[in-house]
Design a protein around this motif. Structure first.
Motif, PDB file in Angstrom:
ATOM      1  N   PRO A  48       0.794  -1.246   0.000  1.00  0.00           N
ATOM      2  CA  PRO A  48       0.000   0.000   0.000  1.00  0.00           C
ATOM      3  C   PRO A  48       0.822   1.291   0.000  1.00  0.00           C
ATOM      4  O   PRO A  48       0.503   2.214  -0.775  1.00  0.00           O
ATOM      5  CB  PRO A  48      -0.858  -0.126   1.272  1.00  0.00           C
ATOM      6  CG  PRO A  48      -1.003  -1.593   1.473  1.00  0.00           C
ATOM      7  CD  PRO A  48       0.313  -2.168   1.053  1.00  0.00           C
ATOM      8  N   VAL A  60      -6.671   3.949  -4.467  1.00  0.00           N
ATOM      9  CA  VAL A  60      -7.685   2.909  -4.297  1.00  0.00           C
ATOM     10  C   VAL A  60      -7.883   2.126  -5.582  1.00  0.00           C
ATOM     11  O   VAL A  60      -7.888   0.888  -5.593  1.00  0.00           O
ATOM     12  CB  VAL A  60      -9.016   3.517  -3.805  1.00  0.00           C
ATOM     13  CG1 VAL A  60     -10.120   2.457  -3.814  1.00  0.00           C
ATOM     14  CG2 VAL A  60      -8.857   4.097  -2.405  1.00  0.00           C
ATOM     15  N   ALA A  64      -6.839  -1.686  -6.380  1.00  0.00           N
ATOM     16  CA  ALA A  64      -7.865  -2.604  -6.883  1.00  0.00           C
ATOM     17  C   ALA A  64      -7.396  -3.315  -8.139  1.00  0.00           C
ATOM     18  O   ALA A  64      -7.614  -4.519  -8.315  1.00  0.00           O
ATOM     19  CB  ALA A  64      -9.162  -1.841  -7.154  1.00  0.00           C
ATOM     20  N   TYR A 256      -8.970  -3.767   2.247  1.00  0.00           N
ATOM     21  CA  TYR A 256      -8.768  -2.319   2.289  1.00  0.00           C
ATOM     22  C   TYR A 256      -8.464  -1.833   3.704  1.00  0.00           C
ATOM     23  O   TYR A 256      -8.731  -0.683   4.046  1.00  0.00           O
ATOM     24  CB  TYR A 256     -10.004  -1.602   1.734  1.00  0.00           C
ATOM     25  CG  TYR A 256     -10.060  -1.645   0.227  1.00  0.00           C
ATOM     26  CD1 TYR A 256      -9.466  -0.651  -0.536  1.00  0.00           C
ATOM     27  CD2 TYR A 256     -10.678  -2.700  -0.430  1.00  0.00           C
ATOM     28  CE1 TYR A 256      -9.494  -0.688  -1.914  1.00  0.00           C
ATOM     29  CE2 TYR A 256     -10.712  -2.755  -1.815  1.00  0.00           C
ATOM     30  CZ  TYR A 256     -10.116  -1.739  -2.550  1.00  0.00           C
ATOM     31  OH  TYR A 256     -10.132  -1.793  -3.921  1.00  0.00           O
ATOM     32  N   TYR A 259      -6.417   1.427   4.117  1.00  0.00           N
ATOM     33  CA  TYR A 259      -7.152   2.648   3.808  1.00  0.00           C
ATOM     34  C   TYR A 259      -8.330   2.878   4.758  1.00  0.00           C
ATOM     35  O   TYR A 259      -8.720   4.017   5.004  1.00  0.00           O
ATOM     36  CB  TYR A 259      -7.635   2.611   2.354  1.00  0.00           C
ATOM     37  CG  TYR A 259      -6.508   2.522   1.350  1.00  0.00           C
ATOM     38  CD1 TYR A 259      -5.320   3.223   1.549  1.00  0.00           C
ATOM     39  CD2 TYR A 259      -6.618   1.724   0.223  1.00  0.00           C
ATOM     40  CE1 TYR A 259      -4.278   3.139   0.642  1.00  0.00           C
ATOM     41  CE2 TYR A 259      -5.581   1.635  -0.699  1.00  0.00           C
ATOM     42  CZ  TYR A 259      -4.410   2.352  -0.480  1.00  0.00           C
ATOM     43  OH  TYR A 259      -3.383   2.256  -1.387  1.00  0.00           O
ATOM     44  N   PRO A 385     -12.134  -6.291  -5.227  1.00  0.00           N
ATOM     45  CA  PRO A 385     -11.611  -4.927  -5.301  1.00  0.00           C
ATOM     46  C   PRO A 385     -12.550  -3.976  -6.038  1.00  0.00           C
ATOM     47  O   PRO A 385     -12.791  -2.855  -5.577  1.00  0.00           O
ATOM     48  CB  PRO A 385     -10.285  -5.100  -6.051  1.00  0.00           C
ATOM     49  CG  PRO A 385      -9.886  -6.499  -5.784  1.00  0.00           C
ATOM     50  CD  PRO A 385     -11.170  -7.270  -5.754  1.00  0.00           C
ATOM     51  N   ALA A 389     -14.452  -1.048  -4.144  1.00  0.00           N
ATOM     52  CA  ALA A 389     -14.199   0.329  -4.574  1.00  0.00           C
ATOM     53  C   ALA A 389     -15.504   1.028  -4.946  1.00  0.00           C
ATOM     54  O   ALA A 389     -15.714   2.201  -4.596  1.00  0.00           O
ATOM     55  CB  ALA A 389     -13.232   0.337  -5.755  1.00  0.00           C
ATOM     56  N   TYR A 397     -17.282   3.733   3.691  1.00  0.00           N
ATOM     57  CA  TYR A 397     -16.827   2.516   4.336  1.00  0.00           C
ATOM     58  C   TYR A 397     -17.920   1.801   5.143  1.00  0.00           C
ATOM     59  O   TYR A 397     -17.924   0.564   5.197  1.00  0.00           O
ATOM     60  CB  TYR A 397     -15.614   2.812   5.215  1.00  0.00           C
ATOM     61  CG  TYR A 397     -14.374   3.121   4.411  1.00  0.00           C
ATOM     62  CD1 TYR A 397     -13.654   2.114   3.783  1.00  0.00           C
ATOM     63  CD2 TYR A 397     -13.943   4.436   4.250  1.00  0.00           C
ATOM     64  CE1 TYR A 397     -12.527   2.394   3.025  1.00  0.00           C
ATOM     65  CE2 TYR A 397     -12.814   4.726   3.495  1.00  0.00           C
ATOM     66  CZ  TYR A 397     -12.104   3.703   2.880  1.00  0.00           C
ATOM     67  OH  TYR A 397     -10.994   3.991   2.117  1.00  0.00           O
TER      68      TYR A 397
END
Length: 422
Positions: A48, A60, A64, A256, A259, A385, A389, A397
């Motif tokens: 990341p 992001v 992905a 994720y 993030y 992903p 996304a 989220y």
């Protein structure tokens, strides 16, 4: 010498050397731990920040893309690894040559990942590395149906299941405290090398050189689809669906995590104000609880008659736990989430691995069919992903956690429908 996938293994199986089941299970645990160490260290810690540096305005979507490409090769390699090793004729057995070759490929690709200075190079190296590592995984886990008696499957599944939390803990901590990215990859490669060769040298398979095979079948759409004939079996199909949905929950949410901690929780709420340290803490909490519950599950796994029912309960519990962060981004809630995921996935992983072995239709194609089930656990990485996304863009989220809970509940429904004769 490995035969082509067009061959079909006949009834006569390769001669296996007598193994100490407990020792073999421990060596499988160690090798599997070292494999998970690489997966977790790379995807959660090493990759990341590199993606963020190379594509700061599209981190992001770039992440992905990389995970999707890697997941495509994952699905292919899990199937190919099982199929090719099922048909491998060698003095070292069916599985050992594939383990050694996939280890060698990974050792070449990991330094390339460590020095990659562009998204384009990562987009080539990461899928190839994931292919090698998942090929290895498929072949490694074929030892369960090959060499473990049914009355000890629970113990062996629990031993391998311990590899997941131990690998997570070792992976995120080795990678988080590496002085630079390349050093991180080297640190991850060392235990993988040592433990792979310890398994190969201390628990050899025995020769498969005289294994019977039928004549090569012509390559066609019909012969290719025949490789997936096991999906017509009701229990196998339900186990496939349940595994796919459960891991869709896991990949969509935990894929994720970096993030989520950075953008949803916020660095100011994380201990030490360090996002990488926050991710390491969450995964470490998950690891410790996963470890504890795996040990307990291992004790009872061989005593549980209704394995599918317990798998279903673990799935429903995971759905409830996954809803927690949707209600609040506070750090204590994230800690509770990590604790709950460790408990539920710890129990699920052990018992689902046993269940996967129990629903295999025939021993002749055990590697292939187990590879299909393993691919069902990795295939969500292909679509998660893009799904995650899109959900993050549309609802943030919290919506991602709600989605994860819904698919985990559906996984429980599929598992509860499985019927295995006792």
């Amino acid at each position: 010498m490995a035969e082509m996938i067009g061959f079909t293994v006949a009834a006569r199986q390769p001669r296996l050397l007598r193994s100490n089941t407990r020792r073999l299970a421990i060596l499988l645990f160690l090798a599997y731990s070292s494999l998970i160490t690489i997966f977790q260290g790379v995807q959660n810690i090493l990759l990341p920040p590199v993606v963020q540096r190379l594509a700061p305005d599209a981190k992001v979507s770039t992440m992905a893309l990389l995970v999707t490409l890697a997941s495509v090769t994952t699905v292919i390699s899990l199937f190919v690894g099982g199929s090719v090793s099922d048909r491998t004729q060698s003095r070292w057995g069916r599985r050992a040559p594939s383990l050694a070759l996939s280890w060698f490929a990974a050792m070449i690709l990991m330094p390339v990942m460590g020095i990659a200075g562009s998204v384009a190079l990562l987009a080539v190296a990461m899928p190839l590395l994931w292919f090698a590592l998942n090929y290895y995984q498929s072949v490694l886990l074929a030892a369960l149906p090959d060499r473990i008696p049914e009355d000890e499957l629970g113990f062996a599944s629990a031993a391998i299941g311990l590899g997941a939390p131990v690998g997570i803990f070792c992976g995120v901590n080795l990678a988080a405290f590496a002085s630079n990215t390349l050093v991180g990859y080297i640190l991850l490669a060392i235990p993988f090398t040592i433990l792979t060769w310890t398994l190969l040298l201390l628990e050899p398979e025995g020769s498969s050189a005289d294994m019977s095979v039928l004549p090569r079948q012509p390559l066609s759409l019909t012969s290719f689809l025949a490789q997936f004939s096991s999906v017509r079996e009701r229990n196998f199909a339900l186990a496939l669906a349940s595994r796919f949905l459960m891991f869709l929950c896991y990949f969509a949410v935990n894929g994720y995590m970096f993030y989520i901690v950075q953008d949803y929780v916020g660095a100011a709420r994380v201990p030490f104000g360090n996002v990488a340290a926050g991710v390491s803490i969450l995964l470490s909490v998950m690891t410790v609880t996963w470890l504890v519950v795996t040990i307990g599950s291992g004790y009872f796994a061989d005593r549980i008659a209704r394995t599918a029912l317990v798998v279903a309960f673990a799935s429903f519990a995971a759905a409830i736990v996954t809803l927690l962060p949707a209600a609040s981004a506070r750090w204590p809630i994230m800690l509770a989430f990590a604790l709950g995921i460790g408990l539920t996935f710890g129990a699920y992983f052990v018992l689902d691995l046993k269940l996967a072995t129990l629903v295999l239709p025939t021993p002749e194609t055990a590697g292939r069919d187990l590879g299909i089930l393993l691919a069902a656990g990795s295939a969500p990485g292909v679509i998660s992903p893009a799904i995650a996304a899109s959900i993050i863009e549309a609802g943030g989220y919290p919506a991602l956690f709600v989605f994860g809970a819904a698919v985990a509940a559906l996984a429980g429904v599929c598992a509860i429908l499985i019927r295995i004769a006792r």
